[in-house]
Design a protein around this motif. Structure first.
Motif, PDB file in Angstrom:
ATOM      1  N   GLU A  60      -9.642  -1.195   9.173  1.00 16.64           N
ATOM      2  CA  GLU A  60      -8.801  -0.005   9.373  1.00 16.64           C
ATOM      3  C   GLU A  60      -8.056  -0.088  10.693  1.00 16.64           C
ATOM      4  OE1 GLU A  60     -11.927   2.757   8.906  1.00 16.64           O
ATOM      5  OE2 GLU A  60     -11.517   3.144   6.792  1.00 16.64           O
ATOM      6  N   LEU A  86      -7.007   3.713  14.696  1.00 25.02           N
ATOM      7  CA  LEU A  86      -7.989   3.866  13.624  1.00 25.02           C
ATOM      8  C   LEU A  86      -7.581   4.999  12.681  1.00 25.02           C
ATOM      9  CD1 LEU A  86     -10.673   2.620  12.757  1.00 25.02           C
ATOM     10  CD2 LEU A  86     -11.855   4.396  14.063  1.00 25.02           C
ATOM     11  N   MET A 128       0.823  -1.212   0.000  1.00 19.98           N
ATOM     12  CA  MET A 128       0.000   0.000   0.000  1.00 19.98           C
ATOM     13  C   MET A 128       0.854   1.258   0.000  1.00 19.98           C
ATOM     14  SD  MET A 128      -3.010  -1.113   2.667  1.00 19.98           S
ATOM     15  CE  MET A 128      -3.947   0.403   2.525  1.00 19.98           C
ATOM     16  N   GLY A 175      -4.007  -0.131  11.231  1.00 22.75           N
ATOM     17  CA  GLY A 175      -3.351   0.819  12.136  1.00 22.75           C
ATOM     18  C   GLY A 175      -2.546   0.113  13.210  1.00 22.75           C
ATOM     19  N   ASP A 230      -3.791   8.227  -7.312  1.00 25.10           N
ATOM     20  CA  ASP A 230      -3.024   9.040  -6.387  1.00 25.10           C
ATOM     21  C   ASP A 230      -2.234  10.088  -7.153  1.00 25.10           C
ATOM     22  OD1 ASP A 230      -1.599  10.098  -4.344  1.00 25.10           O
ATOM     23  OD2 ASP A 230      -0.288   8.369  -4.053  1.00 25.10           O
ATOM     24  N   SER A 234      -2.874   5.275   0.200  1.00 29.92           N
ATOM     25  CA  SER A 234      -2.573   4.252  -0.806  1.00 29.92           C
ATOM     26  C   SER A 234      -3.393   4.444  -2.072  1.00 29.92           C
ATOM     27  CB  SER A 234      -2.842   2.866  -0.239  1.00 29.92           C
ATOM     28  OG  SER A 234      -4.241   2.634  -0.186  1.00 29.92           O
ATOM     29  N   GLY A 235      -4.558   5.080  -1.927  1.00 28.70           N
ATOM     30  CA  GLY A 235      -5.441   5.218  -3.079  1.00 28.70           C
ATOM     31  C   GLY A 235      -6.070   3.896  -3.482  1.00 28.70           C
ATOM     32  N   LEU A 236      -6.056   2.933  -2.580  1.00 30.79           N
ATOM     33  CA  LEU A 236      -6.580   1.599  -2.909  1.00 30.79           C
ATOM     34  C   LEU A 236      -8.037   1.658  -3.327  1.00 30.79           C
ATOM     35  CD1 LEU A 236      -5.832  -1.447  -2.852  1.00 30.79           C
ATOM     36  CD2 LEU A 236      -6.893  -1.534  -0.607  1.00 30.79           C
ATOM     37  N   LEU A 237      -8.828   2.441  -2.606  1.00 25.91           N
ATOM     38  CA  LEU A 237     -10.270   2.455  -2.857  1.00 25.91           C
ATOM     39  C   LEU A 237     -10.684   3.599  -3.780  1.00 25.91           C
ATOM     40  CD1 LEU A 237     -11.338   1.672   0.787  1.00 25.91           C
ATOM     41  CD2 LEU A 237     -10.990   0.087  -1.118  1.00 25.91           C
ATOM     42  N   GLY A 238     -10.121   4.773  -3.550  1.00 31.00           N
ATOM     43  CA  GLY A 238     -10.470   5.921  -4.382  1.00 31.00           C
ATOM     44  C   GLY A 238      -9.875   5.789  -5.769  1.00 31.00           C
ATOM     45  N   GLY A 239      -9.665   6.921  -6.406  1.00 31.55           N
ATOM     46  CA  GLY A 239      -9.171   6.924  -7.775  1.00 31.55           C
ATOM     47  C   GLY A 239      -7.665   6.828  -7.847  1.00 31.55           C
ATOM     48  N   LEU A 295      -3.544   5.448   6.172  1.00 34.45           N
ATOM     49  CA  LEU A 295      -2.821   4.496   5.313  1.00 34.45           C
ATOM     50  C   LEU A 295      -3.663   4.117   4.106  1.00 34.45           C
ATOM     51  CD1 LEU A 295      -0.498   2.519   4.793  1.00 34.45           C
ATOM     52  CD2 LEU A 295      -1.517   0.975   6.458  1.00 34.45           C
ATOM     53  N   LEU A 296      -4.907   3.764   4.371  1.00 35.90           N
ATOM     54  CA  LEU A 296      -5.818   3.383   3.290  1.00 35.90           C
ATOM     55  C   LEU A 296      -6.024   4.528   2.307  1.00 35.90           C
ATOM     56  CD1 LEU A 296      -8.274   0.948   4.769  1.00 35.90           C
ATOM     57  CD2 LEU A 296      -8.322   1.415   2.340  1.00 35.90           C
ATOM     58  N   LEU A 308      -4.557   6.048  12.070  1.00 31.32           N
ATOM     59  CA  LEU A 308      -3.424   5.588  11.263  1.00 31.32           C
ATOM     60  C   LEU A 308      -3.885   4.655  10.150  1.00 31.32           C
ATOM     61  CD1 LEU A 308      -0.752   4.945  14.052  1.00 31.32           C
ATOM     62  CD2 LEU A 308      -0.652   6.696  12.262  1.00 31.32           C
ATOM     63  N   GLY A 309      -4.748   3.721  10.483  1.00 35.05           N
ATOM     64  CA  GLY A 309      -5.261   2.784   9.478  1.00 35.05           C
ATOM     65  C   GLY A 309      -6.011   3.504   8.366  1.00 35.05           C
ATOM     66  N   ARG A 310      -6.826   4.462   8.748  1.00 34.21           N
ATOM     67  CA  ARG A 310      -7.589   5.231   7.750  1.00 34.21           C
ATOM     68  C   ARG A 310      -6.666   6.033   6.855  1.00 34.21           C
ATOM     69  NH1 ARG A 310     -12.588   7.090  11.423  1.00 34.21           N
ATOM     70  NH2 ARG A 310     -13.937   5.299  10.960  1.00 34.21           N
TER      71      ARG A 310
END
Lengths: 130, 130
Positions: free
Chosen positions: A107, B108, A80, A111, B125, B118-123, B114-115, B110-112
């Motif tokens: 998430e 939470l 990631m 984290g 980066d 990364s642009g994993l879910l959105g469009g 990170l996600l 930090l996890g958010r």
DNA sequence: TTTATTATTGACTATTAAGTCAAAAAACAT
DNA sequence: ATGTTTTTTGACTTAATAGTCAATAATAAA
């Protein structure tokens, strides 16, 4: 037919995984992988094509055969941070992994893993898998 | 006395921060920093000593002057992934940051981040700060 | 104006990196 | 055995990297 591979691919991928987990993708050099696996550069390239190929193979191996291990989560986080935004294959692999996970706490899991892996709170990061 | 610095340090640190956020610490080359800041290598080294010095200055600038920005969180995550386990100064800076945060939701957050990063879910980066 | 001090310049060095490849070795088929 | 296929070997190439430094320029104090 022809000469047989001198190594067990799964074992080699586990050794490579440990290096990637400790040093990240960019931070891992071929020399580190050579030392960790006991194979020579040519063999690694013949088997996996490129350093990226080695990482992807290690990532897949972990996702498929060590689904819920910390090592898998760490490799996913490395992917990631370093590869998902620029490599569609890695992005797809991570996205598949993501969708197999319980969405409620993913998430938080990421984290926590990040914090764990950094060694910020605990002691020294010896790079070993758990 | 003596010649004055030709640049505003805070502006330069912001430009460097964007590069570090986009490429990570290892993934950032001096050439990228030179292009982003408009300064030459010698000036950057005279001002910050080393690439690590540049990252630390950027991290401190963000933590001190942009406390709750996404950029700060991203830089902290990069530090956690690449530097905390091997550099005590960075570890201390991140640890201080950590203790100023509400402990309840830090994992939470930090996890958010990170996600998100990364642009994993959105469009795609685009590397820009938000 | 002279001198001391600090910043800029950018070509240069030294190191490390990923990746290649011709030759040798090992295995199997005929 | 002989030929064919595949793997291993490790020195080599090419490119990129972080960091240096002597020369120059700009500023301010004396």
């Amino acid at each position: 037919m022809g000469r047989r591979k001198s190594f067990n691919e799964s074992e080699v991928l586990n050794k490579m995984s440990m290096v990637f987990i400790q040093y990240g993708f960019e931070g891992t050099s071929l020399d580190l992988l050579v030392n960790a696996t006991g194979l020579l550069r040519g063999s690694l390239y013949a088997a996996f094509g490129s350093k990226l190929g080695m990482f992807i193979a290690a990532l897949k191996e972990n996702i498929n055969h060590r689904k819920d291990s910390f090592g898998t989560t760490y490799l996913v986080i490395i992917a990631m941070m370093e590869l998902v935004s620029t490599n569609v294959e890695v992005k797809q692999i991570v996205l598949n992994w993501y969708h197999t996970k319980p969405q409620a706490d993913i998430e938080l899991t990421l984290g926590r893993a990040l914090l764990n892996k950094s060694g910020l709170l605990g002691g020294i990061d010896d790079g070993k898998q758990s």
